[in-house]
Each structure stands twice: as C-alpha cells, then as structure tokens.
Design a protein around this motif. Structure first.
Motif: not given
Length: 223
Positions: A139-153
């Motif tokens: 997903i996108g240029a970079v994507c990271a996760r915790t247990a309940i969140s996804t964030f990406f650019v």
C-alpha cells in the motif's frame, strides 16, 4: 477463547521488549528495502473526502466527517494542507480515519514519521509486545501497522486508520486494547484481515483513481 487461553495469550503479549525509538520505522523493522519507494512527484492528489461514499463493508450507524485547511511548516516554508477526520461506527467497530493531503510529497513523508514518533512517547513505561511492522500488502510508498492501526503514505497524502472493536462489558479485553496489544486478541474482519487494514486498502484504492493536479488547488476537489 476460554479464560485459560486468554490469560496465556495476554501473558505472552506483555513480555518485556524495548520500545522503538522516535524514528522507529527503519528498514530493519519494516523489512529490507522498506524505505520510501520512488514516486512520480510532479502531480498532486486533492480529493475532497467529504464527497466519498461510505464504505460498503459494514452497516454504519455513525458517519461523521470534519474538514479544515491549514499550513504545514517545513524549514523556512509553509505548505498548504487539507485535513479530514472521519469517524465510522457500527455495532461492532469504532473506526477513526485521518487523512492529510499536503502541498508537498516530502511533507507527507514527514507526517508519517511524526505520527509514529507520537505513538512512542505516549506508551513509555509500559511493557511492549510488538514494534511497528510492515503491512502484509503493498500500500502506497510505505505502510506500517500496530495491532489496531494502519498508516501509509501515497504521493502527497498521509492516511491513518484506527479500528477499535466494540466489545461487551463482560469482555476481559475491553479496557486493555491498545496499539501494542497482541494481534491474536483483536477481532478480525470476515475475510480474516484486520479491520484497520481493510479500511486502509479501501482508501488506497480510491486514492489511486483520484484526479491529479499539476498545481495544488486552493480547495479540495469533489470525487
């Protein structure tokens, strides 16, 4: 999951582990080559998310959307941005979606790292089960996760999705769900993927087909 199984998983999830640093999203943690992928930086997305249909993956009781414009300071310059806060609620989920659309690809990358840094100090002093991890899908240029969140650019857009299950009052999980809860304890979507990832993928699919602008507009563009 019975009580004994729950206690075992919870115990395993709270074994001591050093927290990630404020610039924590390194290649080592996100996998080799996980630094920002090259993108075409000659165009901008400026989609008005107030005009996007509610996702069809659930029957939403609440659909609230807030919008504001602002300035992002980077060095000696200020860049325009559009800020959307979207809250979706049904009988099982409370979902928050934060979308920053910035007049700079580099600023979107900065917001990604700053958001990760904000999570770390707020969790100081606690036992750590997990550090940031890469998304299983591209997903996108970079994507990271915790247990309940996804964030990406993606291009000039930063997105963060947080999905918190609404649990019965009797559930032992009700008061302990956090960014670093063991994923085994988090209820999944019908297809087996985490809910935050499902919504993030949906937003990414919308961004990929959004109109492009050579010059960042003064107002967001309707879908």
């Amino acid at each position: 999951m019975n009580n004994e199984e729950f206690i075992k998983v919870l115990a395993d999830s709270t074994k001591t582990k050093s927290p990630p640093s404020s610039r924590s999203l390194s290649d080592k943690q996100l996998g080799d080559g996980a630094s920002f992928q090259p993108e075409e930086n000659d165009d901008f997305i400026a989609l008005d998310f107030r005009t996007v249909n509610t996702p069809s993956c659930g029957e939403w009781i609440t659909d609230n959307r807030d919008f504001q414009k602002g300035k992002y300071q980077k060095g000696d310059r200020k860049y325009d941005y559009f800020d959307f806060d979207w809250r979706l609620v049904n009988n099982d989920l409370f979902i928050t979606i934060k979308i920053n659309i910035l007049n700079s690809h580099d600023c979107a990358h900065d917001v990604f790292h700053n958001d990760a840094a904000d999570i770390v100090p707020s969790m100081s002093g606690m036992q750590w089960a997990h550090v940031f991890k890469p998304c299983k899908k591209n997903i996108g240029a970079v994507c990271a996760r915790t247990a309940i969140s996804t964030f990406f650019v993606y291009k000039n857009v930063f997105v963060k999705v947080r999905a918190i299950p609404i649990l019965p009052e009797s559930s032992p999980l009700r008061d302990i769900l956090s960014e670093w809860t063991a994923e085994a304890l988090i209820p999944k979507s019908p297809n087996g993927d985490p809910w935050d990832m499902v919504i993030a993928e949906w937003i990414y699919s919308i961004l990929k087909t959004a109109s492009r602008f050579k010059v960042f507009p003064a107002e967001p563009s309707p879908r």
